[in-house]
Design a protein around this motif. Sequence first.
Motif, PDB file in Angstrom:
ATOM      1  N   THR A  80       0.838  -1.174   0.000  1.00  0.00           N
ATOM      2  CA  THR A  80       0.000   0.000   0.000  1.00  0.00           C
ATOM      3  C   THR A  80       0.884   1.239   0.000  1.00  0.00           C
ATOM      4  O   THR A  80       1.806   1.341   0.796  1.00  0.00           O
ATOM      5  CB  THR A  80      -0.898   0.036   1.252  1.00  0.00           C
ATOM      6  OG1 THR A  80      -1.650  -1.164   1.295  1.00  0.00           O
ATOM      7  CG2 THR A  80      -1.809   1.235   1.221  1.00  0.00           C
ATOM      8  N   THR A 118       0.591   4.461  11.738  1.00  0.00           N
ATOM      9  CA  THR A 118       0.173   3.437  10.790  1.00  0.00           C
ATOM     10  C   THR A 118       1.386   2.726  10.200  1.00  0.00           C
ATOM     11  O   THR A 118       1.390   1.502  10.046  1.00  0.00           O
ATOM     12  CB  THR A 118      -0.683   4.055   9.664  1.00  0.00           C
ATOM     13  OG1 THR A 118      -1.823   4.686  10.253  1.00  0.00           O
ATOM     14  CG2 THR A 118      -1.143   3.012   8.667  1.00  0.00           C
ATOM     15  N   ALA A 119       2.420   3.488   9.883  1.00  0.00           N
ATOM     16  CA  ALA A 119       3.643   2.904   9.326  1.00  0.00           C
ATOM     17  C   ALA A 119       4.301   1.959  10.334  1.00  0.00           C
ATOM     18  O   ALA A 119       4.764   0.881   9.970  1.00  0.00           O
ATOM     19  CB  ALA A 119       4.622   4.004   8.912  1.00  0.00           C
ATOM     20  N   ASN A 134       7.319  -0.180   9.296  1.00  0.00           N
ATOM     21  CA  ASN A 134       7.724   0.346   7.989  1.00  0.00           C
ATOM     22  C   ASN A 134       8.456   1.680   8.191  1.00  0.00           C
ATOM     23  O   ASN A 134       7.870   2.752   8.165  1.00  0.00           O
ATOM     24  CB  ASN A 134       6.491   0.533   7.107  1.00  0.00           C
ATOM     25  CG  ASN A 134       6.842   0.867   5.686  1.00  0.00           C
ATOM     26  OD1 ASN A 134       7.834   1.518   5.419  1.00  0.00           O
ATOM     27  ND2 ASN A 134       6.008   0.417   4.767  1.00  0.00           N
ATOM     28  N   ARG A 165       8.287   4.696   5.528  1.00  0.00           N
ATOM     29  CA  ARG A 165       7.054   5.501   5.629  1.00  0.00           C
ATOM     30  C   ARG A 165       7.038   6.323   6.904  1.00  0.00           C
ATOM     31  O   ARG A 165       6.574   7.466   6.917  1.00  0.00           O
ATOM     32  CB  ARG A 165       5.825   4.594   5.560  1.00  0.00           C
ATOM     33  CG  ARG A 165       5.506   4.184   4.141  1.00  0.00           C
ATOM     34  CD  ARG A 165       4.261   3.343   3.968  1.00  0.00           C
ATOM     35  NE  ARG A 165       3.186   3.590   4.898  1.00  0.00           N
ATOM     36  CZ  ARG A 165       2.347   2.646   5.318  1.00  0.00           C
ATOM     37  NH1 ARG A 165       2.473   1.402   4.903  1.00  0.00           N
ATOM     38  NH2 ARG A 165       1.380   2.945   6.157  1.00  0.00           N
ATOM     39  N   ASP A 203       2.453  -1.184  10.532  1.00  0.00           N
ATOM     40  CA  ASP A 203       2.593  -1.964   9.305  1.00  0.00           C
ATOM     41  C   ASP A 203       3.984  -2.602   9.268  1.00  0.00           C
ATOM     42  O   ASP A 203       4.835  -2.239   8.461  1.00  0.00           O
ATOM     43  CB  ASP A 203       2.372  -1.084   8.075  1.00  0.00           C
ATOM     44  CG  ASP A 203       2.487  -1.842   6.761  1.00  0.00           C
ATOM     45  OD1 ASP A 203       2.374  -3.083   6.770  1.00  0.00           O
ATOM     46  OD2 ASP A 203       2.692  -1.181   5.723  1.00  0.00           O
ATOM     47  N   ASP A 204       4.210  -3.513  10.183  1.00  0.00           N
ATOM     48  CA  ASP A 204       5.469  -4.257  10.212  1.00  0.00           C
ATOM     49  C   ASP A 204       6.686  -3.332  10.356  1.00  0.00           C
ATOM     50  O   ASP A 204       7.723  -3.522   9.721  1.00  0.00           O
ATOM     51  CB  ASP A 204       5.594  -5.117   8.958  1.00  0.00           C
ATOM     52  CG  ASP A 204       6.337  -6.416   9.201  1.00  0.00           C
ATOM     53  OD1 ASP A 204       6.509  -6.775  10.381  1.00  0.00           O
ATOM     54  OD2 ASP A 204       6.738  -7.044   8.215  1.00  0.00           O
TER      55      ASP A 204
END
Length: 105
Positions: free
Chosen positions: A1, A28-29, A35, A38, A32-33
């Motif tokens: 994404t 959110t980043a 990230n 990001r 998300d594993d």
Amino acid sequence: TTTTTTTTTDRDGNIAATVSQELLKFETALADDINMPRASASLFGVIKAAEAEFKRFKKAQSDLKKGKENVDLTPPPLDKDGLSVARDAILQMDQVFGLLYTVPP
């Protein structure tokens, strides 16, 4: 994404709103594993919003000093509250990055 990072203040020049969006993207980043690319983009989005406010203020002051036509005689003041929110967000994000620290003696 793929997400697009806001790099300036929102349409109304509201730094706090931009910072809030970037903090949400940052969280959110991380969710998300972890990230980090990001998350880094969100950090720089906050920095860019603060920088845009300083540039806006400096340009308004410069235009006023130069006596340019069609320039408001009382430019909007520096958004100190928004810049404070940006500083706090940077410090919060730095708890993950660990860039700002004091080197022990």
